[in-house]
Design an enzyme around this catalytic site. Structure first.
Site, PDB file in Angstrom:
ATOM      1  N   GLU A  30       0.797  -1.298   0.063  1.00  0.00           N
ATOM      2  CA  GLU A  30      -0.206  -0.109   0.043  1.00  0.00           C
ATOM      3  C   GLU A  30       0.920   1.407  -0.044  1.00  0.00           C
ATOM      4  O   GLU A  30       1.904   1.216   0.871  1.00  0.00           O
ATOM      5  CB  GLU A  30      -0.941  -0.174   1.209  1.00  0.00           C
ATOM      6  CG  GLU A  30      -2.382   0.710   1.158  1.00  0.00           C
ATOM      7  CD  GLU A  30      -3.241  -0.132   0.106  1.00  0.00           C
ATOM      8  OE1 GLU A  30      -2.943   0.232  -1.183  1.00  0.00           O
ATOM      9  OE2 GLU A  30      -3.758  -1.167   0.573  1.00  0.00           O
ATOM     10  N   HIS A  31       0.356   2.293  -0.817  1.00  0.00           N
ATOM     11  CA  HIS A  31       1.113   3.547  -1.028  1.00  0.00           C
ATOM     12  C   HIS A  31       2.574   3.152  -1.353  1.00  0.00           C
ATOM     13  O   HIS A  31       3.675   3.769  -0.945  1.00  0.00           O
ATOM     14  CB  HIS A  31       1.188   4.319   0.279  1.00  0.00           C
ATOM     15  CG  HIS A  31      -0.258   5.090   0.483  1.00  0.00           C
ATOM     16  ND1 HIS A  31      -0.608   6.139  -0.123  1.00  0.00           N
ATOM     17  CD2 HIS A  31      -1.303   4.645   1.077  1.00  0.00           C
ATOM     18  CE1 HIS A  31      -1.875   6.407   0.142  1.00  0.00           C
ATOM     19  NE2 HIS A  31      -2.306   5.562   0.791  1.00  0.00           N
ATOM     20  N   ASP A  33       3.270   2.155  -4.823  1.00  0.00           N
ATOM     21  CA  ASP A  33       3.281   1.938  -6.183  1.00  0.00           C
ATOM     22  C   ASP A  33       3.787   3.300  -6.954  1.00  0.00           C
ATOM     23  O   ASP A  33       4.633   3.158  -7.887  1.00  0.00           O
ATOM     24  CB  ASP A  33       1.688   1.662  -6.998  1.00  0.00           C
ATOM     25  CG  ASP A  33       0.615   2.903  -6.888  1.00  0.00           C
ATOM     26  OD1 ASP A  33       0.878   3.716  -5.905  1.00  0.00           O
ATOM     27  OD2 ASP A  33      -0.429   2.668  -7.448  1.00  0.00           O
ATOM     28  N   GLY A 118     -16.640   5.596  -3.432  1.00  0.00           N
ATOM     29  CA  GLY A 118     -15.673   5.938  -2.385  1.00  0.00           C
ATOM     30  C   GLY A 118     -15.482   5.003  -1.417  1.00  0.00           C
ATOM     31  O   GLY A 118     -15.307   5.131  -0.191  1.00  0.00           O
ATOM     32  N   GLY A 120     -12.961   2.884  -1.756  1.00  0.00           N
ATOM     33  CA  GLY A 120     -11.448   2.505  -1.798  1.00  0.00           C
ATOM     34  C   GLY A 120     -11.242   1.242  -2.614  1.00  0.00           C
ATOM     35  O   GLY A 120     -10.189   0.600  -2.495  1.00  0.00           O
ATOM     36  N   SER A 122     -11.888   1.054  -5.827  1.00  0.00           N
ATOM     37  CA  SER A 122     -11.618   1.683  -7.349  1.00  0.00           C
ATOM     38  C   SER A 122     -12.697   1.786  -8.135  1.00  0.00           C
ATOM     39  O   SER A 122     -12.211   1.246  -9.508  1.00  0.00           O
ATOM     40  CB  SER A 122     -10.249   0.896  -7.857  1.00  0.00           C
ATOM     41  OG  SER A 122      -9.092   1.009  -7.212  1.00  0.00           O
ATOM     42  N   GLU A 156      -6.696  10.028 -15.203  1.00  0.00           N
ATOM     43  CA  GLU A 156      -7.015  10.369 -13.862  1.00  0.00           C
ATOM     44  C   GLU A 156      -5.999  11.350 -13.680  1.00  0.00           C
ATOM     45  O   GLU A 156      -6.378  12.319 -12.513  1.00  0.00           O
ATOM     46  CB  GLU A 156      -6.952   9.158 -12.879  1.00  0.00           C
ATOM     47  CG  GLU A 156      -7.340   9.403 -11.612  1.00  0.00           C
ATOM     48  CD  GLU A 156      -8.061   8.375 -10.831  1.00  0.00           C
ATOM     49  OE1 GLU A 156      -8.709   7.451 -11.461  1.00  0.00           O
ATOM     50  OE2 GLU A 156      -8.264   8.597  -9.796  1.00  0.00           O
ATOM     51  N   ASP A 168      -4.296   0.753  -9.681  1.00  0.00           N
ATOM     52  CA  ASP A 168      -5.705   0.185  -9.743  1.00  0.00           C
ATOM     53  C   ASP A 168      -6.204   0.038 -10.955  1.00  0.00           C
ATOM     54  O   ASP A 168      -6.954  -0.837 -11.295  1.00  0.00           O
ATOM     55  CB  ASP A 168      -6.485   1.653  -9.034  1.00  0.00           C
ATOM     56  CG  ASP A 168      -6.129   1.825  -7.583  1.00  0.00           C
ATOM     57  OD1 ASP A 168      -5.592   1.108  -7.080  1.00  0.00           O
ATOM     58  OD2 ASP A 168      -6.648   2.842  -7.323  1.00  0.00           O
ATOM     59  N   TYR A 218      -3.821  12.469  -0.093  1.00  0.00           N
ATOM     60  CA  TYR A 218      -2.893  11.446  -0.872  1.00  0.00           C
ATOM     61  C   TYR A 218      -1.947  12.343  -1.666  1.00  0.00           C
ATOM     62  O   TYR A 218      -0.689  12.114  -1.451  1.00  0.00           O
ATOM     63  CB  TYR A 218      -3.850  10.891  -1.935  1.00  0.00           C
ATOM     64  CG  TYR A 218      -3.359   9.972  -2.870  1.00  0.00           C
ATOM     65  CD1 TYR A 218      -3.335   8.604  -2.537  1.00  0.00           C
ATOM     66  CD2 TYR A 218      -2.786  10.419  -4.197  1.00  0.00           C
ATOM     67  CE1 TYR A 218      -2.717   7.598  -3.422  1.00  0.00           C
ATOM     68  CE2 TYR A 218      -2.184   9.332  -4.928  1.00  0.00           C
ATOM     69  CZ  TYR A 218      -2.143   7.918  -4.674  1.00  0.00           C
ATOM     70  OH  TYR A 218      -1.479   7.103  -5.488  1.00  0.00           O
TER      71      TYR A 218
END
Ligand code: GLA
Length: 381
Positions: A30-31, A33, A118, A120, A122, A156, A168, A218
């Protein structure tokens, strides 16, 4: 009503094709990529389905099944729709596809998204990838799912202003039934890891936190890790944070402020947890994998500070349940879901107990789904 019937009602004619792209759960990594690390997401059966037909115009007309939103996007002026309340993901994808040289033709597309917004999980990536696939196919283009993921991410980043990584969109496009995707975000090389969960299932618990400020927080984390890398590079030769060995970070920690050290420590230790998780899964040792999930949550809570009281309440209640092997937040954090590895026989009790404890602590209900790991893109014909 069936999707094709709704399409007929809205656009007045039959849909030609139906496709879908998946939501995802990230198992671990997580966090990392956007720091060049490895991640281990899996595509879900919660997905965005689209019904499509060419309409003979130069417009992409989009509509949704669950809300009355509609939009018309001129394919000659795709750059003009950034402020659409609904439809900007679709316009962004069309815009990036044009820039990448795809041939686009006018079409009508009806969206039916079962990924909770919302959560999480994706939903935005699922919409982007479903759009990219539908546009690529209706325009008669060669389809490369890896490239569609990259284009969706660009939409995005450049069009919607969210500075997300590639995970994602990649999982949404390339996921495989019964497998997790081990993706190297520095090279986009990937392999499928069989997800044999034996007597366990993955339970997704949505904390249902309203109004979370995911995007600004983020982007703040991204800036922090960029600063940490910049400082570390004064003494360490590394292209990204994910490739710095834990001992090197310790040796050079005085280069960083205490806050930046904690951020970097999360990234470096999470990358190590991805490696250990893959080993545990390949050894069929789910207990070990569960313990690593718990470690990951702790790091996201204490070092990266992206959990919040809602996700902490869910993870804490899950981790102490006797039938739960491990639990952590998944996705960007600040709200959204946790993922928990739970023995099948204990799922009902897990949902009852975690749900009750959450309601007592937070004051409203969480929602629960048993995850089904599915294909990324499906061509329903
Ligand atoms: C969001 C982003 C991903 C990734 C995760 C955190 O889901 O879209 O690129 O950074 O957060 O792992």
């Amino acid at each position: 009503m069936e999707l094709r019937e709704q399409f007929k009602e809205i656009f007045g004619c039959e849909a030609e094709e139906v496709y879908s792209a998946a939501g995802r759960v990230n198992l671990i990594g997580e966090h990392v990529d956007y720091c060049g690390g490895q991640v281990l997401p899996a595509a879900l059966s919660l997905k965005c389905r689209v019904a499509v037909r060419k309409n003979g115009t130069n417009f992409m007309r989009v509509a949704a099944t669950d809300i009355p939103a509609r939009a018309e996007i001129d394919l000659d002026a795709t750059e003009n729709y950034k402020n659409l309340k609904w439809g900007n993901y679709q316009a962004g994808v069309a815009d990036e596809m044009k820039k990448a040289g795809y041939r686009l033709v006018g079409c009508d597309i009806l969206y039916d998204c079962s990924v909770p917004f919302g959560s999480g999980l994706s939903s935005s990536a699922a919409i982007e990838v479903a759009t990219a696939y539908a546009l690529a196919r209706t325009g008669g283009n060669y389809v490369d799912k890896k490239e569609l993921a990259v284009i969706s991410q660009r939409a995005e980043n450049n069009y919607c202003g969210v500075n997300c990584g590639i995970m994602d969109q990649f999982a949404s496009a390339n996921g495989k039934r019964g497998h997790a995707v081990l993706l190297d975000c520095a090279t986009l090389d990937f392999e499928y890891i069989p997800l044999d969960l034996k007597n366990c299932v993955l339970v997704l618990s949505n904390c249902n936190k309203p109004h979370n400020l995911v995007e600004s927080k983020y982007n703040e984390r991204r800036t922090e890790v960029d600063s940490a890398l910049k400082l570390l590079r004064k003494q360490i030769d590394a292209n990204d944070l994910a490739h710095i060995q834990p001992y090197l970070l310790e040796e050079h920690r005085t280069l960083l402020t205490p806050l930046l050290y904690r951020r970097a420590h999360h990234v470096v230790s999470e990358c190590d947890r991805v490696r250990r998780s893959v080993e545990a899964l390949q050894d069929g040792d789910l207990e070990r994998f569960g313990r690593i999930l718990n470690e990951s949550h702790k790091s996201l809570k204490e070092d990266y500070e992206v959990t919040g009281k809602e996700l902490d309440a869910l993870a804490e209640a899950a981790q102490k349940h006797p039938e739960c092997l491990g639990s952590r937040m998944t996705g960007a954090g600040f709200g959204g879901c946790t993922v928990s590895l739970v023995r099948k026989t204990g799922v009902e009790d897990f949902i009852a107990k975690v749900g009750k404890e959450y309601r007592e602590k937070i004051g409203y209900d969480a929602s629960f789904y048993v995850a089904e790991v599915s294909e990324g893109i499906i061509d329903e014909g």
